[in-house]
Scaffold this motif. Structure first.
Motif, PDB file in Angstrom:
ATOM      1  N   ASN A   1     -30.340 -28.248 -37.577  1.00 55.03           N
ATOM      2  CA  ASN A   1     -30.862 -29.435 -38.244  1.00 55.03           C
ATOM      3  C   ASN A   1     -29.793 -30.520 -38.164  1.00 55.03           C
ATOM      4  N   SER A   2     -30.154 -31.719 -38.538  1.00 51.70           N
ATOM      5  CA  SER A   2     -29.172 -32.779 -38.707  1.00 51.70           C
ATOM      6  C   SER A   2     -29.244 -33.258 -40.146  1.00 51.70           C
ATOM      7  N   VAL A   3     -28.089 -33.327 -40.803  1.00 54.87           N
ATOM      8  CA  VAL A   3     -28.055 -33.845 -42.165  1.00 54.87           C
ATOM      9  C   VAL A   3     -27.581 -35.299 -42.178  1.00 54.87           C
ATOM     10  N   GLY A   4     -27.526 -35.901 -40.993  1.00 52.02           N
ATOM     11  CA  GLY A   4     -27.303 -37.334 -40.884  1.00 52.02           C
ATOM     12  C   GLY A   4     -25.932 -37.808 -41.309  1.00 52.02           C
ATOM     13  N   ASN A   5     -25.851 -39.114 -41.562  1.00 52.75           N
ATOM     14  CA  ASN A   5     -24.628 -39.750 -42.042  1.00 52.75           C
ATOM     15  C   ASN A   5     -24.865 -40.247 -43.472  1.00 52.75           C
ATOM     16  N   PRO A   6     -23.846 -40.805 -44.144  1.00 57.78           N
ATOM     17  CA  PRO A   6     -24.029 -41.227 -45.544  1.00 57.78           C
ATOM     18  C   PRO A   6     -25.210 -42.177 -45.761  1.00 57.78           C
ATOM     19  N   GLN A   7     -25.442 -43.104 -44.824  1.00 56.77           N
ATOM     20  CA  GLN A   7     -26.536 -44.048 -45.011  1.00 56.77           C
ATOM     21  C   GLN A   7     -27.898 -43.368 -44.912  1.00 56.77           C
ATOM     22  N   SER A   8     -28.073 -42.529 -43.899  1.00 57.20           N
ATOM     23  CA  SER A   8     -29.364 -41.858 -43.753  1.00 57.20           C
ATOM     24  C   SER A   8     -29.596 -40.872 -44.893  1.00 57.20           C
ATOM     25  N   ARG A   9     -28.536 -40.257 -45.394  1.00 56.23           N
ATOM     26  CA  ARG A   9     -28.698 -39.359 -46.536  1.00 56.23           C
ATOM     27  C   ARG A   9     -29.071 -40.128 -47.792  1.00 56.23           C
ATOM     28  N   ALA A  10     -28.557 -41.348 -47.933  1.00 53.91           N
ATOM     29  CA  ALA A  10     -28.938 -42.173 -49.093  1.00 53.91           C
ATOM     30  C   ALA A  10     -30.428 -42.495 -49.041  1.00 53.91           C
ATOM     31  N   ASP A  11     -30.932 -42.816 -47.861  1.00 53.66           N
ATOM     32  CA  ASP A  11     -32.370 -43.086 -47.716  1.00 53.66           C
ATOM     33  C   ASP A  11     -33.180 -41.830 -48.009  1.00 53.66           C
ATOM     34  N   TYR A  12     -32.703 -40.707 -47.500  1.00 58.51           N
ATOM     35  CA  TYR A  12     -33.427 -39.445 -47.699  1.00 58.51           C
ATOM     36  C   TYR A  12     -33.391 -39.021 -49.161  1.00 58.51           C
ATOM     37  N   ARG A  13     -32.293 -39.297 -49.829  1.00 56.61           N
ATOM     38  CA  ARG A  13     -32.148 -38.921 -51.236  1.00 56.61           C
ATOM     39  C   ARG A  13     -33.292 -39.466 -52.077  1.00 56.61           C
ATOM     40  N   GLU A  14     -33.650 -40.710 -51.845  1.00 55.95           N
ATOM     41  CA  GLU A  14     -34.735 -41.321 -52.634  1.00 55.95           C
ATOM     42  C   GLU A  14     -36.063 -40.607 -52.382  1.00 55.95           C
ATOM     43  N   LYS A  15     -36.331 -40.288 -51.125  1.00 53.75           N
ATOM     44  CA  LYS A  15     -37.578 -39.592 -50.793  1.00 53.75           C
ATOM     45  C   LYS A  15     -37.596 -38.188 -51.406  1.00 53.75           C
ATOM     46  N   LEU A  16     -36.444 -37.533 -51.369  1.00 52.53           N
ATOM     47  CA  LEU A  16     -36.378 -36.167 -51.879  1.00 52.53           C
ATOM     48  C   LEU A  16     -36.517 -36.137 -53.397  1.00 52.53           C
ATOM     49  N   ILE A  17     -35.879 -37.086 -54.091  1.00 49.79           N
ATOM     50  CA  ILE A  17     -36.012 -37.154 -55.548  1.00 49.79           C
ATOM     51  C   ILE A  17     -37.462 -37.385 -55.934  1.00 49.79           C
ATOM     52  N   ALA A  18     -38.153 -38.253 -55.186  1.00 45.62           N
ATOM     53  CA  ALA A  18     -39.570 -38.514 -55.466  1.00 45.62           C
ATOM     54  C   ALA A  18     -40.407 -37.249 -55.283  1.00 45.62           C
ATOM     55  N   PHE A  19     -40.036 -36.411 -54.312  1.00 43.44           N
ATOM     56  CA  PHE A  19     -40.759 -35.157 -54.078  1.00 43.44           C
ATOM     57  C   PHE A  19     -40.455 -34.128 -55.172  1.00 43.44           C
ATOM     58  N   LEU A  20     -39.190 -34.054 -55.626  1.00 46.06           N
ATOM     59  CA  LEU A  20     -38.773 -33.018 -56.557  1.00 46.06           C
ATOM     60  C   LEU A  20     -39.096 -33.329 -58.016  1.00 46.06           C
ATOM     61  N   THR A  21     -39.110 -34.597 -58.378  1.00 40.93           N
ATOM     62  CA  THR A  21     -39.273 -34.964 -59.785  1.00 40.93           C
ATOM     63  C   THR A  21     -40.528 -34.387 -60.425  1.00 40.93           C
ATOM     64  N   PRO A  22     -41.714 -34.437 -59.777  1.00 45.96           N
ATOM     65  CA  PRO A  22     -42.913 -33.874 -60.426  1.00 45.96           C
ATOM     66  C   PRO A  22     -42.808 -32.379 -60.696  1.00 45.96           C
ATOM     67  N   MET A  23     -41.999 -31.659 -59.962  1.00 46.03           N
ATOM     68  CA  MET A  23     -41.882 -30.208 -60.166  1.00 46.03           C
ATOM     69  C   MET A  23     -40.625 -29.825 -60.931  1.00 46.03           C
ATOM     70  N   ARG A  24     -39.918 -30.798 -61.481  1.00 44.09           N
ATOM     71  CA  ARG A  24     -38.627 -30.543 -62.131  1.00 44.09           C
ATOM     72  C   ARG A  24     -38.695 -29.388 -63.135  1.00 44.09           C
ATOM     73  N   GLU A  25     -39.695 -29.412 -64.013  1.00 43.38           N
ATOM     74  CA  GLU A  25     -39.754 -28.413 -65.079  1.00 43.38           C
ATOM     75  C   GLU A  25     -40.038 -27.010 -64.573  1.00 43.38           C
ATOM     76  N   THR A  26     -40.522 -26.872 -63.334  1.00 40.76           N
ATOM     77  CA  THR A  26     -40.830 -25.548 -62.784  1.00 40.76           C
ATOM     78  C   THR A  26     -39.647 -24.962 -62.010  1.00 40.76           C
ATOM     79  N   LEU A  27     -38.604 -25.754 -61.847  1.00 37.09           N
ATOM     80  CA  LEU A  27     -37.458 -25.299 -61.058  1.00 37.09           C
ATOM     81  C   LEU A  27     -36.425 -24.594 -61.930  1.00 37.09           C
TER      82      LEU A  27
END
Length: 414
Positions: A164-190
């Protein structure tokens, strides 16, 4: 007996340790062919090295490190992984001043406090390589191919590289927002760890072993890579294809350490249960600067020797164990006994493995001992043969026996 080995450790006894030596020798030979040189770093380092290098929100730093205060009240930690110490040595010893890429390897024990299970110990052993000083995707592929080739040459079946590629700091910052949006609705189940990491370091959530099944539809970081990161990843894939390395893309692969950038990879093996990761690694372009050196790129891998042993056992793969003894010397008589002691030492001096009896046993028992040691030859010396300057040599496989001059024994055995 009142003492036992600590939980999560093991004694590697004669008859077993030879299998480890065989794997280590194979790894060393591969490194010779790939032009990697050995480095040996301390088993303990300053705790802050791992906190800064590995990452404060990783399982290793938060839960698993063996940390203690030394007599100078300094916080020290038994190394939980090899890369941080190698990079510290690279910086401290100014290896970055060399004109070529620093290609290094290590073999040794690591320490993590975790629940012992098959293939996972509190003191475990890793073989690892580090290539520091080049950004070229070809060296990413070289590192991946070396680990893959080790598995292949050991005869392991069903081993693939997941990349896989985990990118550079800038691409990870962009991905972070998308990932938080995906994880937040399931937070209480984790699990509690995942809940605490969603805000601090959401990519660490994808490395969770408890909730892994819930992340099947997680957004792919590959969709957040910029053109430079994508180009690097595509070139790595091209090189691996050219070399014939069997790989698949796993867009949820992030590895368990914070220092990775761009390429990340793991080796997976079939038939060893839930813990199917043999080893892995990736690129760490910011780590050298993080520990106080110049901004030099790097890439490396680590493979668990316990995992290799587990696969060998589960796949019923026989590898070379105890090497047969070259010759077992038998003395019949007091003067012959003295001569045998001298001959034994002379044989060992010229590279021949040799043994004799030290328990005062009769000739029949000595021959049984030679059989147990898988001796290729036995050499029998009595006082009469000694007087003639001769010794009888028996080839154990066929039973053929002949007499040679004592002074020629080493040459005859060779």
């Amino acid at each position: 007996m009142g003492f036992q080995k600590p939980t999560g450790t093991q004694d590697l006894l004669p008859g077993v340790v030879e299998r480890w030596q065989f794997i280590e020798e194979k790894a060393r030979d591969l490194c010779r062919r790939f032009n990697y040189r050995e480095i040996r770093t301390p088993i303990f380092e300053q705790t802050s090295l791992f906190e800064r290098g590995v990452g404060e929100t990783t399982d290793i730093v938060e839960k698993e490190m063996y940390t203690f205060l030394d007599k100078g009240d300094r916080s020290m930690t038994l190394r939980p992984e090899g890369t941080a110490g190698v990079v510290r040595s690279y910086v401290e010893n100014k290896l970055y001043g060399e004109p070529d890429v620093s290609k290094l390897y290590y073999i040794g024990p690591m320490f993590r406090y975790e629940r012992p299970q098959a293939g996972r110990q509190r003191q475990f052993h890793q073989f690892g390589i580090e290539a520091i000083g080049a950004i070229d995707p070809a060296i990413d592929a070289e590192v991946i191919s070396l680990g893959y080739e080790l598995c292949r040459e050991l005869g392991l079946k069903g081993v693939t590289a997941e990349i896989n590629s985990v990118g550079n700091p800038q691409s990870r910052a962009d991905y972070r927002e998308k990932l938080i949006a995906f994880l937040t609705p399931m937070r209480e189940t984790l699990c509690k760890d995942c809940q605490s990491r969603i805000d601090r370091n959401p990519m660490r959530v994808l490395d969770c072993k408890v909730d892994q099944a819930k992340f099947t539809n997680a957004p792919s970081i590959l969709d957040s890579l910029d053109e430079e990161c994508l180009s690097h990843f595509e070139q790595v894939k091209t090189y691996l294809t050219e070399m014939g390395v069997d790989y698949t893309i796993n867009h949820r692969l992030v590895r368990g350490l914070d220092y990775y950038t761009l390429t990340a990879f793991e080796y997976k093996a079939q038939g060893i249960g839930a813990i199917d990761t043999v080893g892995g690694g990736g690129r760490y372009n910011g780590l050298v600067a993080e520990v106080g050196g110049p901004d030099q790129p790097g890439v490396g891998l680590a493979i668990g020797l316990e995992r290799i042993q587990l696969i060998l056992e589960n796949q019923n793969i026989e590898i070379q164990g105890i090497k047969p003894l070259d010759v077992y010397l038998v003395a019949l008589g007091e003067e012959a006994d003295k001569e045998i002691t001298k001959q034994l030492f002379k044989l060992r001096q010229v590279g021949i493995s040799a043994e004799r009896d030290y328990l005062g046993r009769k000739m029949k028992a000595q021959f049984k001992s030679a059989d147990r040691m898988q001796a290729r030859y036995t050499a029998i010396l009595g006082d009469d043969e000694l007087a003639r300057g001769e010794i009888a040599v028996k080839f154990m496989e066929t039973g053929e026996q002949r007499t040679v001059k004592l002074e020629d024994l080493a040459n005859e055995l060779k």
